[in-house]
Design a protein around this motif. Structure first.
Motif, short mmCIF file in Angstrom:
data_model
loop_
_atom_site.label_atom_id
_atom_site.label_comp_id
_atom_site.label_asym_id
_atom_site.label_seq_id
_atom_site.Cartn_x
_atom_site.Cartn_y
_atom_site.Cartn_z
N PRO A 32 219.93 -0.58 -13.59
CA PRO A 32 221.46 -0.49 -13.13
C PRO A 32 221.48 0.32 -11.60
O PRO A 32 221.08 1.08 -11.48
CB PRO A 32 222.30 0.21 -14.21
N THR A 36 222.34 -4.38 -8.40
CA THR A 36 223.65 -4.55 -9.24
C THR A 36 224.59 -3.56 -9.39
O THR A 36 223.93 -2.22 -9.18
CB THR A 36 223.08 -4.96 -10.58
N LEU A 38 226.65 -0.34 -11.00
CA LEU A 38 226.61 0.43 -12.28
C LEU A 38 227.33 0.12 -13.46
O LEU A 38 228.65 -0.27 -13.00
CB LEU A 38 226.83 1.79 -11.94
N PRO A 39 227.14 -0.18 -14.64
CA PRO A 39 228.10 -0.40 -15.58
C PRO A 39 229.04 0.59 -15.60
O PRO A 39 228.77 1.70 -15.27
CB PRO A 39 227.09 -0.56 -16.88
N TRP A 52 219.19 3.41 -21.58
CA TRP A 52 219.56 1.89 -21.02
C TRP A 52 218.19 0.99 -21.12
O TRP A 52 218.36 -0.12 -21.85
CB TRP A 52 219.85 1.72 -19.65
#
Length: 137
Positions: A32, A36, A38-39, A52
Protein backbone atom coordinates in the motif's frame (compact mmCIF):
# COMPACT_ATOMS: atom_id res chain seq x y z
CA UNK A 1 2.10 -20.54 -5.47
CA UNK A 2 5.02 -18.15 -5.20
CA UNK A 3 4.29 -14.74 -3.72
CA UNK A 4 6.74 -11.88 -4.20
CA UNK A 5 6.99 -8.74 -2.06
CA UNK A 6 8.93 -5.75 -3.42
CA UNK A 7 11.14 -3.21 -1.71
CA UNK A 8 11.35 0.56 -1.60
CA UNK A 9 10.96 2.63 -3.74
CA UNK A 10 9.70 -0.09 -6.08
CA UNK A 11 6.37 -1.63 -7.03
CA UNK A 12 5.36 -5.18 -7.84
CA UNK A 13 6.39 -4.77 -11.49
CA UNK A 14 10.02 -5.19 -10.40
CA UNK A 15 9.24 -8.92 -10.18
CA UNK A 16 7.86 -9.31 -13.73
CA UNK A 17 11.07 -10.58 -15.40
CA UNK A 18 11.63 -13.16 -12.67
CA UNK A 19 8.00 -14.25 -12.66
CA UNK A 20 8.19 -14.82 -16.42
CA UNK A 21 11.30 -16.98 -15.98
CA UNK A 22 9.97 -19.08 -13.09
CA UNK A 23 7.67 -21.95 -13.89
CA UNK A 24 4.37 -22.20 -12.07
CA UNK A 25 1.84 -19.76 -10.71
CA UNK A 26 2.98 -16.64 -8.91
CA UNK A 27 1.70 -13.33 -7.69
CA UNK A 28 3.55 -10.11 -6.89
CA UNK A 29 1.94 -8.00 -4.19
CA UNK A 30 2.04 -4.21 -4.24
CA UNK A 31 2.60 -2.66 -0.84
CA UNK A 32 0.00 0.00 0.00
CA UNK A 33 1.22 3.45 -0.96
CA UNK A 34 3.73 2.27 -3.57
CA UNK A 35 2.09 3.03 -6.87
CA UNK A 36 -1.32 2.67 -5.21
CA UNK A 37 -3.26 4.74 -2.73
CA UNK A 38 -3.17 3.90 0.94
CA UNK A 39 -6.38 2.14 1.99
CA UNK A 40 -8.69 4.28 4.15
CA UNK A 41 -7.44 4.28 7.73
CA UNK A 42 -4.12 2.63 6.83
CA UNK A 43 -1.23 4.02 8.85
CA UNK A 44 2.08 3.23 7.10
CA UNK A 45 4.01 1.69 9.98
CA UNK A 46 6.07 -1.49 9.99
CA UNK A 47 3.45 -3.16 12.19
CA UNK A 48 0.61 -2.20 9.85
CA UNK A 49 2.53 -3.36 6.77
CA UNK A 50 3.26 -6.70 8.48
CA UNK A 51 -0.43 -7.06 9.36
CA UNK A 52 -1.36 -6.16 5.77
CA UNK A 53 1.00 -8.82 4.38
CA UNK A 54 -0.35 -11.39 6.83
CA UNK A 55 -3.90 -10.62 5.70
CA UNK A 56 -2.95 -10.85 2.02
CA UNK A 57 -1.21 -14.20 2.49
CA UNK A 58 -4.22 -15.63 4.31
CA UNK A 59 -6.25 -15.11 1.13
CA UNK A 60 -4.34 -17.90 -0.62
CA UNK A 61 -6.00 -21.33 -0.26
CA UNK A 62 -2.72 -23.13 0.48
CA UNK A 63 0.70 -22.38 1.97
CA UNK A 64 2.84 -20.24 -0.34
CA UNK A 65 6.51 -19.82 -1.16
CA UNK A 66 7.14 -16.25 0.02
CA UNK A 67 9.95 -14.19 -1.53
CA UNK A 68 10.85 -10.74 -0.23
CA UNK A 69 13.30 -8.09 -1.39
CA UNK A 70 14.58 -5.06 0.53
CA UNK A 71 11.79 -3.73 2.79
CA UNK A 72 9.60 -6.54 1.46
CA UNK A 73 12.25 -8.93 2.78
CA UNK A 74 12.02 -7.40 6.24
CA UNK A 75 8.25 -7.91 6.12
CA UNK A 76 8.77 -11.47 4.85
CA UNK A 77 11.11 -12.18 7.74
CA UNK A 78 8.65 -10.78 10.25
CA UNK A 79 5.66 -12.69 8.84
CA UNK A 80 7.62 -15.93 8.45
CA UNK A 81 8.89 -15.88 12.03
CA UNK A 82 5.59 -14.85 13.63
CA UNK A 83 4.01 -18.16 12.62
CA UNK A 84 0.61 -16.63 11.92
CA UNK A 85 0.54 -17.62 8.25
CA UNK A 86 1.14 -21.11 6.87
CA UNK A 87 4.11 -20.89 4.50
CA UNK A 88 5.62 -23.67 2.45
CA UNK A 89 8.92 -21.81 2.27
CA UNK A 90 10.31 -18.30 2.50
CA UNK A 91 13.41 -16.40 1.44
CA UNK A 92 14.61 -12.86 1.96
CA UNK A 93 17.68 -10.86 1.04
CA UNK A 94 18.27 -8.69 4.11
CA UNK A 95 20.13 -10.95 6.53
CA UNK A 96 23.09 -8.57 6.58
CA UNK A 97 21.11 -5.76 8.22
CA UNK A 98 21.34 -7.63 11.52
CA UNK A 99 25.14 -7.59 11.58
CA UNK A 100 26.44 -5.05 14.13
CA UNK A 101 28.71 -3.42 11.51
CA UNK A 102 26.01 -3.09 8.84
CA UNK A 103 25.89 0.32 7.16
CA UNK A 104 22.77 1.42 5.25
CA UNK A 105 23.29 2.53 1.66
CA UNK A 106 22.92 6.32 1.18
CA UNK A 107 19.31 6.23 -0.02
CA UNK A 108 18.14 4.12 2.94
CA UNK A 109 20.19 6.19 5.38
CA UNK A 110 18.47 9.34 4.07
CA UNK A 111 15.03 7.74 4.41
CA UNK A 112 15.49 6.58 7.98
CA UNK A 113 16.97 9.87 9.14
CA UNK A 114 14.89 12.71 10.54
CA UNK A 115 14.98 14.11 7.00
CA UNK A 116 13.22 11.10 5.45
CA UNK A 117 10.00 12.89 4.49
CA UNK A 118 11.95 15.80 3.00
CA UNK A 119 14.13 13.34 1.05
CA UNK A 120 11.02 11.75 -0.46
CA UNK A 121 9.47 15.13 -1.27
CA UNK A 122 12.61 16.26 -3.09
CA UNK A 123 12.73 12.96 -5.00
CA UNK A 124 9.09 13.30 -6.10
CA UNK A 125 9.59 16.88 -7.27
CA UNK A 126 12.87 16.34 -9.13
CA UNK A 127 13.59 15.31 -12.70
CA UNK A 128 15.08 11.82 -13.33
CA UNK A 129 18.48 13.45 -13.88
CA UNK A 130 18.29 15.32 -10.58
CA UNK A 131 17.05 12.25 -8.74
CA UNK A 132 20.05 10.28 -9.99
CA UNK A 133 22.35 12.76 -8.27
CA UNK A 134 20.65 12.43 -4.88
CA UNK A 135 21.73 9.85 -2.26
CA UNK A 136 20.75 6.40 -3.43
CA UNK A 137 19.88 7.81 -6.89
Amino acid sequence: MRVFVHGVPETAVVWNPLREAVKGPSEALTLPGFGTALPPGFTPTKDRYAAWLTDELRKFPEPVDLVGHDWGALLTLRVATAGEVPLRSWVCDVGGVFHPDYAWHPWAAALISDQGEETLRLRRESSPEEAGRRPGG
